[in-house]
Design an enzyme around this catalytic site. Structure first.
Site, PDB file in Angstrom:
ATOM      1  N   ASP A  20     -10.312   2.268   1.982  1.00 25.72           N
ATOM      2  CA  ASP A  20     -10.482   1.675   3.315  1.00 25.72           C
ATOM      3  C   ASP A  20     -11.216   2.662   4.240  1.00 25.72           C
ATOM      4  OD1 ASP A  20      -9.163  -0.658   2.676  1.00 25.72           O
ATOM      5  OD2 ASP A  20      -7.213   0.036   3.374  1.00 25.72           O
ATOM      6  N   LYS A  39       0.818  -1.225   0.000  1.00 28.37           N
ATOM      7  CA  LYS A  39       0.000   0.000   0.000  1.00 28.37           C
ATOM      8  C   LYS A  39       0.850   1.272   0.000  1.00 28.37           C
ATOM      9  CE  LYS A  39      -4.110  -2.047   2.064  1.00 28.37           C
ATOM     10  NZ  LYS A  39      -5.166  -1.912   3.071  1.00 28.37           N
TER      11      LYS A  39
END
Ligand code: ATR
Length: 282
Positions: free
Chosen positions: A108, A72
């Site tokens: 997210d 990420k």
């Protein structure tokens, strides 16, 4: 989904390891439902190969990628443009390719926020306890910003909690790890983001604490084949609770919206996730 042909668009999730990922099941169910000529695969890519992988995907005209651990941060670094959420967390979980541009987003955050709202959480002015200050903790804290009255951050390693408090600003307070139970009793909403409960039946909060708590909504970002002990005990204490599977579906739905610029068939995606772990509807 029809048989792939020369016009089939490619999407996927990249991680290391990635074979356990539920994203292909969730995203392909949505693609099938919407009748798109596209396929979503899982790509196992070691960190050393990440950059060259992204370059290849861009050259191949891939529509978009989801990014999972440990990439990420690397994804954030290779994007040419990032959203505010990605910038804040310095983490990208959704990449879209637009010509030469690689656009990075972090869904997210919206996944956490929507899951809390789906559970009926009233975030305005709420005292939100975020347990954990890793990548998931950062996303949860960001999801709480703007509406929460206070964001309480409890982490085993205090320095990480302090760092996150610094990023959140005035609404945030660090809770010493040994005072976690007291804070949990006073919080309106609890988001658990540590890895405790992933493989063992240990939990960060005792049942007695949950029973004494004012908390109305608890989200546990851990998930497994069954619901976590923390979720089951919270429900037993009268708290509306969900585990990380609910959030996984909603962050995936946000990514689908980004890929296709249209709404996502959320219920189809949820059912695909439940089927993939062999769970019945809660
Ligand atoms: P993620 O991106 O999923 O949040 P991470 O960045 O590795 O993963 O963070 C893991 C989180 O779980 C951290 O908050 C970590 O606490 P530390 O910062 O003290 O390491 C927490 N964690 C992991 N194992 C733990 C344990 N046994 N007890 C308490 N917290 C734990």
């Amino acid at each position: 989904m029809a048989e792939p042909d020369a016009g089939t668009l490619l999407l996927g999730v990249v991680g290391h390891p990635v074979r356990h990922s539920l994203s292909p099941a969730i995203q392909n169910a949505a693609l099938r439902h919407d009748g798109r000529n596209a396929i979503y695969l899982a790509f196992e890519v070691a960190p050393d190969n990440f950059e060259v992988f992204v370059e290849g995907m861009r050259a191949a005209g891939v529509r978009g990628l989801n990014v999972t651990l440990p990439h990420k941060r690397a994804a954030f670094d290779v994007c040419t443009t990032v959203t505010e959420e990605a910038q804040w967390t310095e983490a990208v979980n959704t990449m879209t390719f637009e010509g030469e541009e690689v656009v990075g987003d972090n869904t997210d955050i919206e996944g956490v926020r929507k899951t809390l709202l789906e559970l009926g959480a009233e975030l305005d002015g709420a005292k939100i306890l975020v347990i954990g200050a890793g990548g998931a903790g950062r996303a949860a804290a960001r999801a709480s910003m703007g509406s929460a009255g206070e964001i309480w951050i409890a982490n085993r390693t205090p320095a990480r909690a302090e760092k996150l408090r610094g990023s959140v600003g005035r609404a945030a307070r660090v809770i010493p790890w040994k005072e976690l139970a007291d804070a949990a009793v006073e919080a309106d909403v609890i988001v658990h983001t540590t890895s405790v409960g992933l493989s063992e039946s240990e939990t960060v909060l005792k049942r007695e604490t949950l029973e004494k708590s004012k908390c109305k909504v608890l989200l546990d970002l851990v998930y497994g084949p069954g619901e976590t002990k923390l979720v089951l005990e919270a429900r037993g204490a009268g708290i509306r609770a969900a585990d990380g599977l609910a959030m996984l579906v909603l962050q995936g739905a946000e990514a689908y919206v980004t890929f296709w610029d249209t709404s996502a068939p959320v219920e189809v995606m949820r059912q695909a996730a439940l089927d993939a772990v062999g769970r019945a509807e809660p």
